[in-house]
Design an enzyme around this catalytic site. Structure first.
Site, PDB file in Angstrom:
ATOM      1  N   LYS A  82       0.858  -1.192   0.000  1.00  0.00           N
ATOM      2  CA  LYS A  82       0.000   0.000   0.000  1.00  0.00           C
ATOM      3  C   LYS A  82       0.888   1.233   0.000  1.00  0.00           C
ATOM      4  O   LYS A  82       1.888   1.276   0.726  1.00  0.00           O
ATOM      5  CB  LYS A  82      -0.909  -0.035   1.226  1.00  0.00           C
ATOM      6  N   SER A 161      -9.622   1.443   2.609  1.00  0.00           N
ATOM      7  CA  SER A 161      -8.765   2.276   1.799  1.00  0.00           C
ATOM      8  C   SER A 161      -7.615   1.529   1.139  1.00  0.00           C
ATOM      9  O   SER A 161      -6.921   2.105   0.291  1.00  0.00           O
ATOM     10  CB  SER A 161      -8.186   3.412   2.650  1.00  0.00           C
ATOM     11  N   SER A 185     -10.217  -0.937   6.566  1.00  0.00           N
ATOM     12  CA  SER A 185      -9.464  -0.741   5.323  1.00  0.00           C
ATOM     13  C   SER A 185      -8.738  -1.973   4.788  1.00  0.00           C
ATOM     14  O   SER A 185      -8.248  -1.948   3.660  1.00  0.00           O
ATOM     15  CB  SER A 185      -8.456   0.401   5.502  1.00  0.00           C
TER      16      SER A 185
END
Lengths: 471, 74
Positions: A82, A161, A185
């Site tokens: 990420k 996310s 997330s």
């Protein structure tokens, strides 16, 4: 020469084949790099393909393995991170925001360092919702990369996310990825992309080098094709880190053979307000689990779980992004609601934040006692399947939707693993989550792995992304 | 808007009004109403004086070869 494509092969299997020299790390890496380049832009799942670094690390891994220096199950396996994890060497770390598109660090996040030491190969920085969704976004189009798409339907959202981490694994662009969760997330993209995701216990994985959204809620964890893979990855990335005072001294050794009570709990009313097909798939999962487990509805103490988690997140993020807020930089964010999101939260009173932390202590003790009778609490991972990429969604963080499991689990730092448990009539994946007591990852991974060994949901992949369609 | 919400909005508006566009004001008022609603739910929970925040403060000490930098109560 490889006898079988490594695409959609589990980390365990890929590792075994690399160890036995049936597959070359360099060859595997080239295959995944090509897929990242080809499908990354199509699904908005990739920010940076780290080709040079990946090929260098792959060659090193190959040399080590050929000379008998095998480091473990991730040696020679490419992965994506990420894009909130700091990476050295001039690789940008954008935090998902245009404003930070040129941001670089001169150090690696601890999780990146640990994976390098394990011999894993960083192949890409993956897309994410800007600032990990902390500014209150209500739509998928809230990222420097555009709305990230579900592998199962490009008109649907990958979740957030850790959107790119979910989408890239589900598309077969990397065998595994690292994501982060403050509230939902990791589990949300695992659900929407039809893969497995593990939110570890708070402190299990060092947060050093990860963008801070909420210091006492942020966790880093793996997304992969199976719960078993998540266990292998967690073993490599967990551990005490002096650069993160909250990191735990409790060592984690992945072991599926854990004692069980054969009892699962469902928090009463957790199935209220959920999509009919999500409910239907969850009930089918319960019926399957009933062959091994007693399943009991649980009444948990009447406490303001969501309000506690929300207040902590708002207050901590307001402080973490104080400088950003004071300079008015939110104006540069993509989602219109993110441009004013930082301001209202500056009005959270200190006494209310501290009250949330005090209630958190009461919650922790009472939920710990309630969970003691069970191996895990279970629920649908999300109330709905993936939503359209151009629709607003109802999020729990903003208070527009209920998520008691997420509020409890994240406020108390409890581990939870999500695995696929079926599809809707539109072929969108749904998930089931198994949430355990603190530091009981082995127990929930074991139950989830057993579930996956007796189901085929995690072995299904979008037809258009299968390797046979490769040119 | 009730009085608490109004006071908090005035605070936010005074401090950040120059960053906020007219069409965003209603959204900010809604967000403040949510924050106050959260706070009221928290305030309804009665805790005894002895219930402390769930965070542990540790005095810092320099990590050394034999000391991880954590509290040692020996």
């Amino acid at each position: 020469m490889m006898s079988e494509s490594p695409i959609f092969m589990s980390v365990r299997e890929l590792g075994y084949r690399i160890k036995s020299k049936d597959i070359s790390p360099v060859e595997v890496t080239k295959i995944f790099l090509a897929r990242l380049e080809k499908y990354g832009p199509e699904y908005n799942s990739v920010v940076t393909v780290t080709t040079d670094l990946a090929l260098e690390q792959a060659q090193l891994a190959e040399n080590e393995i050929m000379s008998g220096e095998y480091k473990g199950p991730l040696h020679g396996i490419p992965y994506g991170a990420k894009d909130l994890l700091a990476t050295s060497g001039g690789i940008p770390t954008t935090w998902g925001a245009k404003l930070f598109e040129k941001q670089t660090f001169n150090y690696d996040a601890t999780v990146i360092s640990k994976l390098r030491k394990s011999g894993a190969i960083l192949a890409a920085k993956l897309s994410m919702v800007e600032l990990a969704g902390g500014m209150g976004y209500r739509q998928p189009n809230a990222s420097i990369s555009g709305p990230c798409k579900s592998p199962w339907d490009k008109s649907k959202w990958a979740g957030g996310s850790s959107s790119g981490s979910g989408s890239a694994v589900g598309c077969g662009l990397v065998p595994f990825a690292i994501g982060s969760e403050t509230w939902g997330s990791i589990l949300s993209p695992a659900n929407n992309c039809g893969i497995s995701g593990l939110r570890p216990t708070y402190g299990r994985v060092s947060r050093h080098g990860a963008m801070a959204l909420s210091w006492t809620l942020d966790k880093l964890g793996p997304l992969a094709l199976s719960a078993d893979d998540c266990g292998l990855i967690l073993q490599e990335i967990s551990g005490k880190d002096q650069k993160d005072p909250s990191s735990s001294k409790n060592a984690f050794t992945y072991n599926r053979d854990t004692p069980r009570r054969n009892k699962l709990g469902i928090i009463r009313n957790v199935l209220d307000d959920i999509d009919d097909q999500v409910r239907s798939n969850f009930i089918k999962s319960i019926n399957h689990l009933k062959t091994k487990f007693e399943i009991v509805e649980v009444d948990i103490p009447d406490l303001p779980y969501q309000e506690v988690t929300r207040t902590i997140m708002l207050a901590e993020s307001s402080s973490a992004f104080e400088s950003f807020t004071e300079k008015g930089l939110a104006r540069n964010l993509t989602a219109p609601e993110d441009r004013y999101g930082p301001y209202a939260r500056t009005s959270v009173l200190a006494k209310d934040y501290i009250k949330a932390l005090r209630i958190r202590a009461v919650m922790a003790q009472q939920i710990h006692e309630d969970m003691a009778k069970f191996d895990a609490f279970i629920s649908p991972t999300r109330n709905t399947p993936a939503s359209p990429i151009d629709d607003e969604f109802r999020g729990a963080i903003t208070g527009a939707s209920r998520d008691i499991m997420g509020a409890v689990g994240n406020a108390l730092g409890l581990p939870s693993v999500s695995v696929p448990n079926g599809f809707t009539s539109n072929k969108l994946p749904t998930g089931i989550q198994f949430m355990g007591r603190a530091f009981q990852e082995n127990k929930i991974l074991s139950i989830a792995s057993d579930f996956q060994e007796e189901s085929e949901w995690h072995n299904q992949h979008p037809i258009e992304l299968l390797p046979k369609t490769e040119p | 808007m009730d009085l608490e919400e109004k006071h908090l909005f005035d605070l936010v508006s005074t401090k950040y009004g120059h960053f906020i566009e007219a069409h965003e004001i209603a959204h900010i008022k809604d967000s403040i109403a949510d924050i106050v609603s959260n706070a009221r739910a928290l305030r309804e929970v009665h805790l005894s004086n002895s219930v402390e925040p769930f965070s542990v403060f540790s005095p810092f000490s320099e990590p050394t070869e034999h000391n991880s930098g954590e509290i040692n109560d020996e």
